[in-house]
Design an enzyme around this catalytic site. Structure first.
Site, mmCIF file in Angstrom:
data_model
loop_
_atom_site.group_PDB
_atom_site.id
_atom_site.type_symbol
_atom_site.label_atom_id
_atom_site.label_comp_id
_atom_site.label_asym_id
_atom_site.label_seq_id
_atom_site.Cartn_x
_atom_site.Cartn_y
_atom_site.Cartn_z
ATOM 1 N N ALA A 140 0.815 -1.217 0.000
ATOM 2 C CA ALA A 140 0.000 0.000 0.000
ATOM 3 C C ALA A 140 0.849 1.268 0.000
ATOM 4 C CB ALA A 140 -0.938 -0.006 1.202
ATOM 5 N N HIS A 212 6.653 -7.399 8.739
ATOM 6 C CA HIS A 212 5.449 -8.213 8.486
ATOM 7 C C HIS A 212 5.761 -9.447 7.627
ATOM 8 C CE1 HIS A 212 5.352 -5.523 5.006
ATOM 9 N NE2 HIS A 212 4.722 -4.560 5.665
ATOM 10 N N ASP A 243 -3.778 -11.468 12.380
ATOM 11 C CA ASP A 243 -5.214 -11.197 12.251
ATOM 12 C C ASP A 243 -5.924 -12.295 11.471
ATOM 13 O OD1 ASP A 243 -4.215 -10.666 9.736
ATOM 14 O OD2 ASP A 243 -5.024 -8.634 9.584
ATOM 15 N N ASP A 269 0.465 -3.409 12.498
ATOM 16 C CA ASP A 269 0.484 -2.704 11.213
ATOM 17 C C ASP A 269 -0.839 -1.960 11.020
ATOM 18 O OD1 ASP A 269 1.532 -1.789 8.825
ATOM 19 O OD2 ASP A 269 1.052 -3.596 7.691
#
Length: 389
Positions: A140, A212, A243, A269
């Site tokens: 992103a 990550h 998650d 994050d």
């Protein structure tokens, strides 16, 4: 002096029962409960058999409650500091994005100004993510502002930056890594298409962390092990977004089996939509759609998370089947050790800062304490003995 008793105290090695914690701004003693009679106390808190753990530390978080590290207007860092204790976080690294470099340096200036001055969770410094990344694995991040590594560009913020994410295949990366490590900055592999050899060269040069894990790195196979192979073939620590959206639970279990608990650090994050309703939000100058706990750009790319660290603990506990103290280590001792702060954070031992969190069996946060001061309370005072619930 204050004390917490009738708690199941989470240590790095297990659960301690029938002991009490005596504290002011620091942990003074951990003693058998009858020994409390020997202390002059201003406050005795009955934890009612709930868990007492060290405060959680988030090494990678962009925002929450509508605020973002990159926000120029408003008081975003103070907002993050205030809301994070409700998820058990007592310390964090606000994390930057790939944007115009003057906006990045302005964010670093704001972080520097807020260290030691925020009202809730403590700002320990900054996680510098971008712009020294690979455009093919930008996730992103905004590709137009990606550039090659240059330590000179961030040298003036060596006191603020605690972790710097970099794609080690880029020109100048090895020189950047060596200089950053010389300035006590943890260098992390992320947003990278590096080969196994390039990643291993970066690790040899001083890189000791991965951003990550599994996300925004090139795929691996048995002939081209790539970044993933180099990480698993070394001793670097790994961030994990637990998650169950970013990484499949089976992959999370495999990562634990291949690395062991001491190398795993749970992070969020999280972006500004964390603790907010579904809808459209901004991240790094780009529009993000949030629905069903997933944040995405218009092209479907995952854009950060809306995860909180208490939920990460609960999720990974269920996914892994590990003992609670082992998972709690991944948000307390492991991140403290990564930042070389395990001498003052990450465990409930005498001399450490009194950063603590009380939660129940479901990891529902009941109270969060930073430097001996309650900054979040879910349960009310019930009587003069400070029994809360």
């Amino acid at each position: 002096m204050k004390a917490i008793y009738n708690a199941r105290i989470i240590t790095t090695a297990g659960i301690l029962e029938k002991y009490a914690v005596v504290y002011s701004d620091k942990i003074i003693a951990v003693v058998p409960e009858p020994a409390l009679a020997g202390y002059i106390l201003t406050d005795r808190m009955n934890a009612r058999g709930h868990y007492l753990a060290p405060g959680f530390i988030d090494l990678h978080i962009h925002g929450g409650a509508g605020a973002d590290t990159m926000d120029v207007a408003g008081d975003a860092l103070a907002v993050m500091s205030r809301i994070l204790p409700q998820s058990g976080v007592t310390a964090f690294l606000p994390t930057t994005m790939t944007m115009k470099f003057e906006l990045v340096t302005a964010a670093l200036e704001r972080v520097r100004a807020q260290i030691g001055h925020c009202p809730g969770a403590e700002i320990l410094g900054c996680h510098f993510e971008g712009p020294f990344i690979n455009a093919d694995y930008k996730g992103a991040q905004d590709a137009q502002y990606i550039t090659t590594p240059s330590f000179a560009k961030i040298a003036g913020f060596a006191d603020v930056i605690k972790i710097a994410t970099i794609a080690p295949e880029l020109p100048g990366s090895l020189a950047f890594i060596r200089e950053a490590v010389d300035h006590n900055i943890v260098v992390s592999i992320g947003h990278s298409a590096a080969t196994y050899e390039q990643a291993l060269a970066a690790i040899t040069a001083g890189t000791s962390h991965v951003t990550h894990m599994f996300n925004a790195i090139a795929a691996s196979n048995h002939r081209r092990p790539g970044v993933l192979g180099a990480i698993l073939d070394s001793s670097v620590t790994c961030e994990l977004i637990a998650d169950n959206i970013h990484v499949h639970p089976a992959s999370q279990r495999l990562l634990y089996r291949l690395t062991g608990g001491e190398r795993l650090i749970l992070i969020t994050d999280a972006m500004r939509a964390c603790l907010m309703p579904d809808g459209y939000y901004e991240l790094g100058g780009q529009q993000v759609s949030v629905a069903d706990s997933t944040a995405q750009l218009d092209n479907g790319v995952i854009a950060g998370s809306v995860l909180t660290l208490d939920k990460a603990v609960a999720n990974f506990r269920k996914t892994s089947g590990l003992a609670l103290h082992e998972v709690v280590n991944m948000v307390t001792m492991n991140p403290a050790r990564k930042l070389r702060m395990d001498h003052c954070k990450g465990s409930i031992v005498p001399g450490n800062q009194a950063d603590m969190v009380i939660f129940d069996e479901n990891i529902t946060i009941l109270e969060t304490i930073v430097k001996g001061r309650t900054v979040y309370r879910r349960w009310p005072h019930a009587d003069s003995d400070c029994q809360r619930l």
